[in-house]
Enzyme design. Structure first.
Site, PDB file in Angstrom:
ATOM      1  N   HIS A 257       0.835  -1.195   0.000  1.00  0.00           N
ATOM      2  CA  HIS A 257       0.000   0.000   0.000  1.00  0.00           C
ATOM      3  C   HIS A 257       0.877   1.255   0.000  1.00  0.00           C
ATOM      4  O   HIS A 257       1.933   1.300   0.631  1.00  0.00           O
ATOM      5  CB  HIS A 257      -0.911   0.003   1.227  1.00  0.00           C
ATOM      6  CG  HIS A 257      -1.852  -1.173   1.276  1.00  0.00           C
ATOM      7  ND1 HIS A 257      -2.781  -1.417   0.300  1.00  0.00           N
ATOM      8  CD2 HIS A 257      -1.984  -2.170   2.188  1.00  0.00           C
ATOM      9  CE1 HIS A 257      -3.460  -2.511   0.603  1.00  0.00           C
ATOM     10  NE2 HIS A 257      -2.994  -2.994   1.737  1.00  0.00           N
ATOM     11  N   GLY A 285       5.634  -7.003   2.950  1.00  0.00           N
ATOM     12  CA  GLY A 285       5.211  -6.493   1.659  1.00  0.00           C
ATOM     13  C   GLY A 285       3.809  -5.932   1.671  1.00  0.00           C
ATOM     14  O   GLY A 285       3.216  -5.683   0.618  1.00  0.00           O
ATOM     15  N   LYS A 286       3.242  -5.723   2.850  1.00  0.00           N
ATOM     16  CA  LYS A 286       1.881  -5.198   2.951  1.00  0.00           C
ATOM     17  C   LYS A 286       1.849  -3.686   2.747  1.00  0.00           C
ATOM     18  O   LYS A 286       0.880  -3.140   2.238  1.00  0.00           O
ATOM     19  CB  LYS A 286       1.278  -5.568   4.307  1.00  0.00           C
ATOM     20  CG  LYS A 286       1.099  -7.080   4.489  1.00  0.00           C
ATOM     21  CD  LYS A 286       0.615  -7.433   5.888  1.00  0.00           C
ATOM     22  CE  LYS A 286       0.421  -8.941   6.035  1.00  0.00           C
ATOM     23  NZ  LYS A 286      -0.020  -9.312   7.400  1.00  0.00           N
ATOM     24  N   GLU A 287       2.889  -3.003   3.189  1.00  0.00           N
ATOM     25  CA  GLU A 287       3.059  -1.582   2.915  1.00  0.00           C
ATOM     26  C   GLU A 287       4.286  -1.400   2.027  1.00  0.00           C
ATOM     27  O   GLU A 287       5.284  -2.117   2.175  1.00  0.00           O
ATOM     28  CB  GLU A 287       3.240  -0.783   4.218  1.00  0.00           C
ATOM     29  CG  GLU A 287       2.025   0.002   4.644  1.00  0.00           C
ATOM     30  CD  GLU A 287       0.905  -0.915   5.117  1.00  0.00           C
ATOM     31  OE1 GLU A 287      -0.203  -0.840   4.539  1.00  0.00           O
ATOM     32  OE2 GLU A 287       1.116  -1.703   6.038  1.00  0.00           O
TER      33      GLU A 287
END
Length: 324
Positions: A257, A285-287
Site C-alpha cells: 500500500h 510487503g503489505k506496505e
C-alpha cells in the site's frame, strides 16, 4: 543538521486549523494532525483507491454520521468492517436506538432488565433480537442468497432503503453510493445470528468468504495505488493488508500500500496485529517501502470526529480517479 522547531498550538474554533497546528507539536497530537495531511494527499492522488477498515463498536459509540460523511464525500472507496458495526448500523436504520448508559453499574441487574452494555452505552436485548429477525425476514423475502459478503450487504442496503425509506445508515449510504462493504467475519455478529435463523427455517444462505478475499484483491489489482485507513485493527485491518500479499502472488508489480493511516489504542510490543506498526508490515510487503504513513495511538471515538471535521473544514475534495 537543521531542525524545525515545534510550534505551540493555538486554540481556535476551526477544527481544520486546529489539527493543522497540532501537526507541528508533539506526541499523538502531532500524529493526529499529520494523519489529516496524509488523508488529504490520498484525496489529491487520482491514481489511488482508498480502503477503510472499521473495527470496534463505532456505531454504538455514535460514529455513524462521521462514517456516512466519509462515504458521501468519497473519502473512501471501499469498507471492510466487523459484522457488529454493520448490525448496529442496521439497528439505527430501523429505528432501534443505542442509549447513554454508565460503566459503573450492576451488570447482573442489567441482565435481569434485558439491557446489554457496551462500556457506557446501553441497548435492549429484545430490540436486538427484533433486528435479528428482520435480517432473517430479508433472507426469506429474497429466497436465500449465494455470493460474497459485499454483494449480500449491498442487496441488504437497498432493501433497507426500500423497506425503511425514512431510515438513515452507513449500509444504505454505501448501497446508494456503490461503495462495497466487505465483512470477512460476518458470522461473528448478529447478522450471522439472523442468517442462522433463516437457515433453520429452510432458507439456503451461502456467504462466500473466499470470494470476499478474491473480490477485494481484484480492487487492489485494478488500481495503480492503494491507500488504507484503519479505525482500530482486528480482522478488517489484516483482511485489507493481505490483499497486497495475495496480489503479489498473481501480479509481480504489487509492492504494498502507498498510503496508510491507523487510529488505535493497541500497542506493537505484545505482537498483535491491531497494534502492529506499518514499518513491521513493510517486512511482509503489505506496505510499500516508500509508503506515506501515520499511526496515531488514540481512541478512535476521539480521532474520527476530529479528523472527519478537519477534512470537511479544509475543503478537501476527492480528485477524479484516472480510471473513471
Amino acid at each position: 543538521m537543521m531542525l524545525d522547531p515545534t510550534t505551540p498550538v493555538r486554540p481556535v474554533s476551526d477544527v481544520s486549523a486546529l489539527l493543522d497546528g497540532m501537526s507541528r507539536t508533539g506526541f499523538q497530537g502531532r500524529k493526529l494532525g499529520e494523519s489529516v495531511e496524509v488523508w488529504k494527499d490520498m484525496l489529491k492522488d487520482p491514481q489511488v483507491t482508498i480502503l477503510l477498515g472499521l473495527s470496534g463498536a463505532m456505531i454504538p459509540a455514535g460514529m455513524q454520521e462521521c462514517l456516512i460523511e466519509l462515504v458521501s464525500r468519497r473519502y473512501t472507496d471501499a469498507i471492510v468492517s466487523t459484522g457488529a458495526n454493520i448490525f448496529h448500523d442496521i439497528c439505527e436504520h430501523c429505528g432501534i436506538r443505542h442509549y447513554i448508559g454508565h460503566h459503573h453499574v450492576d451488570d447482573i441487574e442489567l441482565f435481569e432488565k434485558g439491557i446489554d452494555r457496551i462500556y457506557d452505552v446501553f441497548a435492549y436485548e429484545e430490540q436486538f433480537r427484533k433486528v435479528d429477525n428482520i435480517i432473517a425476514e430479508f433472507a426469506r423475502s429474497h429466497g436465500g442468497f449465494e455470493g460474497s459478503s459485499a454483494s449480500f450487504i449491498k442487496v441488504l442496503g437497498q432493501w433497507l432503503i426500500d423497506t425503511y425509506p425514512e431510515g438513515r445508515s452507513l449500509t444504505a449510504t454505501c448501497a446508494a453510493s456503490n461503495v462495497p462493504i466487505f465483512i470477512p467475519a460476518l458470522c461473528d455478529s448478529s447478522i450471522g445470528i439472523g442468517l442462522v435463523i433463516a437457515r433453520r427455517q429452510g432458507i439456503r444462505i451461502l456467504v462466500d468468504q473466499i470470494r470476499d478475499a478474491d473480490e477485494i484483491t481484484s480492487l487492489v489489482e485494478k488500481t495503480a495505488k492503494t491507500g488504507v485507513v484503519y479505525i482500530g485493527g482486528g480482522v478488517p485491518k489484516n483482511f485489507i493488508q493481505q490483499t497486497q500479499v495475495i496480489a503479489s502472488i498473481h501480479k509481480s508489480d504489487c509492492s504494498g500500500h502507498d498510503y496508510a493511516i491507523q487510529y488505535t489504542t493497541d500497542t506493537p510490543h505484545f505482537g498483535g496485529l491491531s497494534g502492529c506498526t506499518f514499518e513491521e508490515a513493510m517486512s511482509w510487503g503489505k506496505e510499500s517501502c516508500t509508503c506515506s504513513n501515520v499511526q496515531c495511538f488514540c481512541d478512535a471515538t476521539i480521532a474520527l470526529p476530529l479528523v472527519t471535521s478537519a477534512l470537511i473544514g479544509s475543503g478537501a475534495v476527492r480528485e477524479a480517479k484516472k480510471s473513471e
